[in-house]
Design a protein around this motif. Structure first.
Motif, PDB file in Angstrom:
ATOM      1  N   ALA A 262     -16.134  -2.265   3.975  1.00 26.72           N
ATOM      2  CA  ALA A 262     -17.193  -3.565   3.716  1.00 26.72           C
ATOM      3  C   ALA A 262     -16.624  -4.148   2.357  1.00 26.72           C
ATOM      4  CB  ALA A 262     -18.520  -3.074   3.303  1.00 26.72           C
ATOM      5  N   GLY A 263     -15.023  -3.961   2.101  1.00 26.38           N
ATOM      6  CA  GLY A 263     -14.606  -4.431   0.944  1.00 26.38           C
ATOM      7  C   GLY A 263     -12.998  -4.630   1.136  1.00 26.38           C
ATOM      8  N   ASP A 264     -12.505  -4.825   0.107  1.00 25.23           N
ATOM      9  CA  ASP A 264     -10.962  -5.166   0.115  1.00 25.23           C
ATOM     10  C   ASP A 264     -10.434  -3.922   0.027  1.00 25.23           C
ATOM     11  OD1 ASP A 264     -11.629  -7.810   0.238  1.00 25.23           O
ATOM     12  OD2 ASP A 264     -11.370  -8.228  -1.861  1.00 25.23           O
ATOM     13  N   LEU A 265      -8.981  -3.792   0.323  1.00 20.21           N
ATOM     14  CA  LEU A 265      -8.111  -2.851   0.410  1.00 20.21           C
ATOM     15  C   LEU A 265      -6.858  -3.389  -0.607  1.00 20.21           C
ATOM     16  CD1 LEU A 265      -7.115   0.087   0.905  1.00 20.21           C
ATOM     17  CD2 LEU A 265      -6.174  -0.754   2.881  1.00 20.21           C
ATOM     18  N   LYS A 266      -6.454  -2.682  -1.654  1.00 19.86           N
ATOM     19  CA  LYS A 266      -5.629  -3.360  -2.473  1.00 19.86           C
ATOM     20  C   LYS A 266      -4.580  -2.345  -2.948  1.00 19.86           C
ATOM     21  CE  LYS A 266      -5.076  -5.878  -6.867  1.00 19.86           C
ATOM     22  NZ  LYS A 266      -5.828  -6.392  -8.122  1.00 19.86           N
ATOM     23  N   ALA A 267      -3.293  -2.452  -2.785  1.00 16.46           N
ATOM     24  CA  ALA A 267      -2.229  -1.719  -3.071  1.00 16.46           C
ATOM     25  C   ALA A 267      -1.184  -2.402  -4.282  1.00 16.46           C
ATOM     26  CB  ALA A 267      -1.400  -1.327  -1.993  1.00 16.46           C
ATOM     27  N   THR A 268      -1.129  -2.086  -5.299  1.00 12.52           N
ATOM     28  CA  THR A 268      -0.325  -2.777  -6.376  1.00 12.52           C
ATOM     29  C   THR A 268       0.532  -1.618  -6.994  1.00 12.52           C
ATOM     30  OG1 THR A 268      -1.787  -2.099  -8.089  1.00 12.52           O
ATOM     31  CG2 THR A 268      -2.093  -4.125  -7.011  1.00 12.52           C
ATOM     32  N   CYS A 269       1.974  -2.024  -7.253  1.00 12.07           N
ATOM     33  CA  CYS A 269       2.713  -1.331  -7.915  1.00 12.07           C
ATOM     34  C   CYS A 269       3.495  -2.088  -8.892  1.00 12.07           C
ATOM     35  CB  CYS A 269       3.618  -0.816  -6.967  1.00 12.07           C
ATOM     36  SG  CYS A 269       4.796  -2.182  -6.093  1.00 12.07           S
ATOM     37  N   ARG A 270       4.286  -1.545  -9.899  1.00 15.35           N
ATOM     38  CA  ARG A 270       4.932  -2.113 -11.003  1.00 15.35           C
ATOM     39  C   ARG A 270       6.414  -2.681 -10.438  1.00 15.35           C
ATOM     40  NH1 ARG A 270       4.716  -2.228 -16.323  1.00 15.35           N
ATOM     41  NH2 ARG A 270       6.796  -2.728 -17.457  1.00 15.35           N
ATOM     42  N   LYS A 271       7.061  -2.057  -9.386  1.00 15.23           N
ATOM     43  CA  LYS A 271       8.490  -2.590  -9.047  1.00 15.23           C
ATOM     44  C   LYS A 271       8.394  -2.767  -7.646  1.00 15.23           C
ATOM     45  CE  LYS A 271      11.099   0.078 -12.466  1.00 15.23           C
ATOM     46  NZ  LYS A 271      12.025   1.162 -12.700  1.00 15.23           N
ATOM     47  N   GLU A 272       8.529  -2.150  -6.771  1.00 14.09           N
ATOM     48  CA  GLU A 272       8.805  -2.466  -5.437  1.00 14.09           C
ATOM     49  C   GLU A 272       7.727  -1.626  -4.601  1.00 14.09           C
ATOM     50  OE1 GLU A 272      12.865  -1.852  -4.357  1.00 14.09           O
ATOM     51  OE2 GLU A 272      13.601  -3.246  -5.665  1.00 14.09           O
ATOM     52  N   LEU A 273       7.307  -2.467  -3.402  1.00 10.14           N
ATOM     53  CA  LEU A 273       6.437  -1.842  -2.533  1.00 10.14           C
ATOM     54  C   LEU A 273       7.172  -1.799  -1.003  1.00 10.14           C
ATOM     55  CD1 LEU A 273       3.706  -0.646  -1.504  1.00 10.14           C
ATOM     56  CD2 LEU A 273       3.006  -2.994  -1.022  1.00 10.14           C
ATOM     57  N   HIS A 274       7.507  -0.565  -0.502  1.00 12.98           N
ATOM     58  CA  HIS A 274       8.127  -0.205   0.663  1.00 12.98           C
ATOM     59  C   HIS A 274       7.297   0.024   1.666  1.00 12.98           C
ATOM     60  CE1 HIS A 274      12.198  -0.748  -1.302  1.00 12.98           C
ATOM     61  NE2 HIS A 274      11.652  -0.157  -2.442  1.00 12.98           N
ATOM     62  N   LEU A 275       7.404  -0.753   2.812  1.00 18.05           N
ATOM     63  CA  LEU A 275       6.620  -0.149   4.073  1.00 18.05           C
ATOM     64  C   LEU A 275       7.804   0.013   5.034  1.00 18.05           C
ATOM     65  CD1 LEU A 275       3.996  -2.836   4.383  1.00 18.05           C
ATOM     66  CD2 LEU A 275       3.622  -0.758   3.445  1.00 18.05           C
ATOM     67  N   GLN A 276       8.033   1.253   5.369  1.00 12.47           N
ATOM     68  CA  GLN A 276       9.001   1.804   6.430  1.00 12.47           C
ATOM     69  C   GLN A 276       8.467   2.406   7.547  1.00 12.47           C
ATOM     70  OE1 GLN A 276      11.952   4.159   4.288  1.00 12.47           O
ATOM     71  NE2 GLN A 276      13.212   4.291   6.013  1.00 12.47           N
ATOM     72  N   SER A 277       8.990   2.326   8.518  1.00 12.34           N
ATOM     73  CA  SER A 277       8.554   3.228   9.996  1.00 12.34           C
ATOM     74  C   SER A 277      10.103   3.572  10.456  1.00 12.34           C
ATOM     75  CB  SER A 277       7.732   2.105  10.740  1.00 12.34           C
ATOM     76  OG  SER A 277       7.659   2.802  12.043  1.00 12.34           O
ATOM     77  N   THR A 278      10.068   4.955  10.777  1.00 11.79           N
ATOM     78  CA  THR A 278      11.374   5.083  10.904  1.00 11.79           C
ATOM     79  C   THR A 278      11.647   5.244  12.643  1.00 11.79           C
ATOM     80  OG1 THR A 278      10.829   7.498  11.070  1.00 11.79           O
ATOM     81  CG2 THR A 278      11.927   6.707   9.234  1.00 11.79           C
TER      82      THR A 278
END
Length: 281
Positions: free
Chosen positions: A198-214
């Motif tokens: 029932a709300g927002d999902l927030k992901a924050t970081c200072r430098k880089e955000l990597h989304l990786q799927s091998t």
């Protein structure tokens, strides 16, 4: 001739001494009898015991406050049904358990500063006695309560890994996973699910955000996907090559099926010129 008569008995000072000792013995007996009756009265001796101590078929029963100056060896200690059992000491209360060889196997010490338990396994059970609420041994600590609540301002600190099937915040409270100085890693062999019903999902970081799927794909399913604050692309000549331009910025494009691809950035959008990539997917 008159025969000589010899008096029979004790006369004189010997007689007076004998009467005195008999009188002294009688007084001593009376005093001893009086002291015995007084002790029996003060100590409250009865046919069942003395004072607060009663001897019954089930054992010895003490009523009121009792003090033991020497060690007490009993098999079982329990209170009355309508009163608690209180063990009190000026220093600490120590309960020891020994085996048949006299070796110490368990110890519980209640002191002024701490409560210490030394044993192979420590358990806290529910009132029914079947459910284990807390248990600790050399290998692991198990908390079997339905809810574990940590009220400290700093929360719970774990020095190593944490294994749990579910992480949930309290009602009307936010759930925050944060690592102020290091990285935050969540791993699972069959997937990690993070959801906000029932709300927002927030992901924050200072430098880089990597989304990786091998081996699989990254699937973004939403009505609107926005990528803000993207810089405008431009060409610049490479200092090492005088004729070949070097592309420094790319434009992110999306196919109708949701596939993302990069297109060389320009003054305007170049996604249409590179749209043939969508035909290969």
């Amino acid at each position: 001739e008159n025969p000589q008569l010899y008096p029979v008995g004790i006369y004189g000072w010997r007689k007076r001494c004998l009467y005195f000792f008999v009188l002294l013995l009688l007084v001593t007996m009376i005093v001893n009898l009086a002291m015995t009756i007084w002790i029996l009265k003060v100590m409250n001796f009865t046919v069942d015991g003395m004072g607060n101590l009663r001897v019954t078929k089930k054992g010895i029963r003490l009523e009121g406050i009792s003090e033991f100056l020497l060690p007490l060896y009993v098999k079982e200690i329990h209170s009355r049904k309508d009163s608690p059992l209180v063990l009190q000491s000026d220093r600490n209360v120590t309960v020891n358990a020994r085996n048949h060889m006299g070796q110490l196997t368990g110890q519980l010490t209640v002191g002024a500063d701490a409560v210490e338990a030394q044993c192979k396994r420590f358990e806290v059970r529910a009132s029914e006695g079947e459910k284990v609420l807390f248990s600790a041994d050399e290998d692991e600590i198990i908390i079997g309560a339905d809810r574990l609540k940590v009220t400290g301002t700093e929360g719970a600190v774990f020095g190593h890994s944490v294994e749990t099937p579910h992480i949930r915040a309290e009602p009307s409270q936010d759930l925050k996973l944060e690592s102020p100085t290091r990285s935050l890693i969540m791993e699972a062999p069959r997937g990690v699910q993070v959801s906000a019903a029932a709300g927002d999902l927030k992901a924050t970081c200072r430098k880089e955000l990597h989304l990786q799927s091998t081996e699989g794909e990254i699937f973004l399913n939403a009505e609107i996907i926005r990528l803000g604050n993207l810089p405008m692309g431009s060409f610049s000549s490479s200092p090492s090559s005088s004729s070949t331009p070097r592309q420094t910025i790319y434009e992110l494009c999306v196919c109708p099926n949701g596939k993302l691809y990069l297109s060389p950035a320009g003054a305007g959008s170049t996604c249409q010129s590179s749209s043939n990539i969508c035909l290969w997917s």
